[in-house]
Design a protein around this motif. Structure first.
Motif, PDB file in Angstrom:
ATOM      1  N   VAL A 129      19.272  46.324 -65.394  1.00 39.65           N
ATOM      2  CA  VAL A 129      19.546  47.644 -64.827  1.00 39.65           C
ATOM      3  C   VAL A 129      18.512  47.987 -63.755  1.00 39.65           C
ATOM      4  CG1 VAL A 129      19.543  50.128 -65.327  1.00 39.65           C
ATOM      5  CG2 VAL A 129      20.795  48.552 -66.819  1.00 39.65           C
ATOM      6  N   ASN A 130      17.236  47.764 -64.057  1.00 41.45           N
ATOM      7  CA  ASN A 130      16.195  48.115 -63.095  1.00 41.45           C
ATOM      8  C   ASN A 130      16.229  47.229 -61.860  1.00 41.45           C
ATOM      9  OD1 ASN A 130      15.393  50.176 -64.732  1.00 41.45           O
ATOM     10  ND2 ASN A 130      13.530  49.200 -65.477  1.00 41.45           N
ATOM     11  N   ALA A 131      16.599  45.962 -62.047  1.00 40.94           N
ATOM     12  CA  ALA A 131      16.727  45.069 -60.888  1.00 40.94           C
ATOM     13  C   ALA A 131      17.842  45.552 -59.961  1.00 40.94           C
ATOM     14  CB  ALA A 131      17.000  43.644 -61.349  1.00 40.94           C
ATOM     15  N   GLU A 132      18.951  46.005 -60.548  1.00 47.69           N
ATOM     16  CA  GLU A 132      20.041  46.508 -59.718  1.00 47.69           C
ATOM     17  C   GLU A 132      19.673  47.835 -59.062  1.00 47.69           C
ATOM     18  OE1 GLU A 132      24.064  46.354 -60.822  1.00 47.69           O
ATOM     19  OE2 GLU A 132      23.897  44.427 -61.859  1.00 47.69           O
ATOM     20  N   LEU A 133      18.947  48.682 -59.785  1.00 46.34           N
ATOM     21  CA  LEU A 133      18.505  49.934 -59.175  1.00 46.34           C
ATOM     22  C   LEU A 133      17.606  49.673 -57.974  1.00 46.34           C
ATOM     23  CD1 LEU A 133      17.744  52.242 -62.247  1.00 46.34           C
ATOM     24  CD2 LEU A 133      19.422  52.665 -60.437  1.00 46.34           C
ATOM     25  N   ALA A 134      16.725  48.691 -58.098  1.00 42.96           N
ATOM     26  CA  ALA A 134      15.820  48.378 -56.996  1.00 42.96           C
ATOM     27  C   ALA A 134      16.593  47.974 -55.740  1.00 42.96           C
ATOM     28  CB  ALA A 134      14.860  47.262 -57.405  1.00 42.96           C
ATOM     29  N   LYS A 135      17.751  47.346 -55.931  1.00 45.17           N
ATOM     30  CA  LYS A 135      18.574  46.935 -54.794  1.00 45.17           C
ATOM     31  C   LYS A 135      19.484  48.056 -54.304  1.00 45.17           C
ATOM     32  CE  LYS A 135      20.373  43.406 -56.974  1.00 45.17           C
ATOM     33  NZ  LYS A 135      21.200  42.191 -57.259  1.00 45.17           N
ATOM     34  N   THR A 136      19.836  48.981 -55.187  1.00 42.08           N
ATOM     35  CA  THR A 136      20.845  49.989 -54.873  1.00 42.08           C
ATOM     36  C   THR A 136      20.261  51.275 -54.308  1.00 42.08           C
ATOM     37  OG1 THR A 136      22.187  49.109 -56.681  1.00 42.08           O
ATOM     38  CG2 THR A 136      22.809  51.261 -55.843  1.00 42.08           C
ATOM     39  N   LEU A 137      19.081  51.654 -54.771  1.00 44.52           N
ATOM     40  CA  LEU A 137      18.465  52.889 -54.287  1.00 44.52           C
ATOM     41  C   LEU A 137      18.146  52.792 -52.800  1.00 44.52           C
ATOM     42  CD1 LEU A 137      16.001  53.581 -57.231  1.00 44.52           C
ATOM     43  CD2 LEU A 137      17.818  55.145 -56.491  1.00 44.52           C
ATOM     44  N   PRO A 138      18.224  53.908 -52.079  1.00 37.73           N
ATOM     45  CA  PRO A 138      17.813  53.889 -50.668  1.00 37.73           C
ATOM     46  C   PRO A 138      16.317  53.600 -50.556  1.00 37.73           C
ATOM     47  CG  PRO A 138      18.178  56.143 -51.418  1.00 37.73           C
ATOM     48  CD  PRO A 138      18.674  55.243 -52.516  1.00 37.73           C
TER      49      PRO A 138
END
Length: 312
Positions: A129-138
């Motif tokens: 989840v955190n890896a995807e957030l790191a890629k998805t957040l502006p």
């Protein structure tokens, strides 16, 4: 985290129709704002750089107000200038204010945040989840270290049932599910029945819609398994046992600081990461009991927790 149940958290933090984790999480406090945190007007412009004011916000439900107060006081203890803006409202509003720089720090739930940003995500573990957030957040926003504390769905039983039938994980229910009635929000059956069969091989005797009274139904014996959420204070009150979920059907919902990067320096980052390192689910449940059941002021509860953990 039920109630802050996910139905509450989804309502309070934004309508996440794609969320598959149930009508959730915990806390028996509903979505009503608390008066405990001090309110402050929004900061104007970004709060960037050393010496600037860090504006800590929260959604409008008790657990998030408590977490906001913990973050705020932890920052103040390290000499950071802080303004509090609690009980704001939905995720759409919060997220927009963080992007604009009117807020600097928010207590978030990583799984719900990812679902808000990417409804098609299938990540379930904290790391994924955190890896995807790191890629998805502006680029202007980021997450700091996640805490072990999670406000998420669980299948829970009474301590008596756990001891009698040697239940520690959801998988342990397989031998007994046919004798058990399971309860939860009305939508829990449609969302989870097939998944529990497919993943854990569970076929329950009966599914009973118990809504916010699920913990009470466990206590009075009208159900044997309940969808109680992991920071619901009734877990402590009624000595309930949330069963471990080794196959991760209930995805990660770790309490995680979401920040406007320009507004947090190394001191602020270290202070917030230190909170995450100490905050676990059992500790958050105990704190929520004080806030929601004992009606203590959340800022005082936050102060006690920080002091007892060497952070205040």
């Amino acid at each position: 985290m039920s109630t802050i149940n996910r139905s509450r958290r989804v309502a309070a933090l934004g309508t996440l129709a794609a969320l598959t984790l149930g009508a959730t999480a915990c806390g028996s406090s509903g979505g009503n704002p608390l008066d405990g945190g001090s309110s402050a007007s929004a900061a104007t412009g970004g709060a960037g750089g050393s010496g600037s004011t860090v504006v800590v916000g929260s959604a409008n439900f008790p657990e998030n107000v408590l977490l906001g107060s913990i973050y705020s006081q932890a920052l103040k203890a390290k000499g950071v200038k802080v303004q509090e803006k609690f009980n704001i409202g939905s995720r759409e509003v919060l997220y927009g204010q963080l992007q604009s720089g009117n807020l600097t720090v928010l207590p978030e739930y990583n799984g719900s945040l990812l679902a808000y940003l990417d409804a098609k995500s299938t990540a379930v573990t904290t790391q994924d989840v955190n890896a995807e957030l790191a890629k998805t957040l502006p680029a202007t926003l980021g997450i700091l270290e996640s805490s072990p504390a999670e406000d998420k769905d669980s299948l829970s039983v009474t301590q008596e049932t756990a001891d009698k039938d040697n239940l520690k994980t959801i998988a342990d229910l397989a031998a007994k599910a046919g004798e058990y009635t399971i309860g939860g929000p009305p939508e829990f059956k449609s969302r989870r029945e097939q998944q529990l069969k497919d993943v854990y091989g569970l076929t329950f005797k009966e599914w009973k819609p118990t809504g916010d009274a699920t913990a009470n139904a466990l206590k009075d014996g009208s159900i044997q398994v309940g969808n109680v959420f992991t920071t619901d204070p009734k877990i402590v009150q009624y000595k309930l046992v949330p069963l471990a979920d080794p196959k991760n059907i209930f995805g990660a919902q770790n309490v995680t600081p979401l920040v406007n990067k320009a507004g947090v320096d190394a001191t602020a980052t270290a202070a917030l990461n230190a909170v995450s390192a100490k905050l676990d689910t059992a500790g958050l449940v105990a704190l929520m009991k004080r806030v929601s059941v004992d009606k203590e002021d959340p800022s005082a509860v936050a102060k006690d927790w920080l002091k007892s953990n060497g952070l205040g």
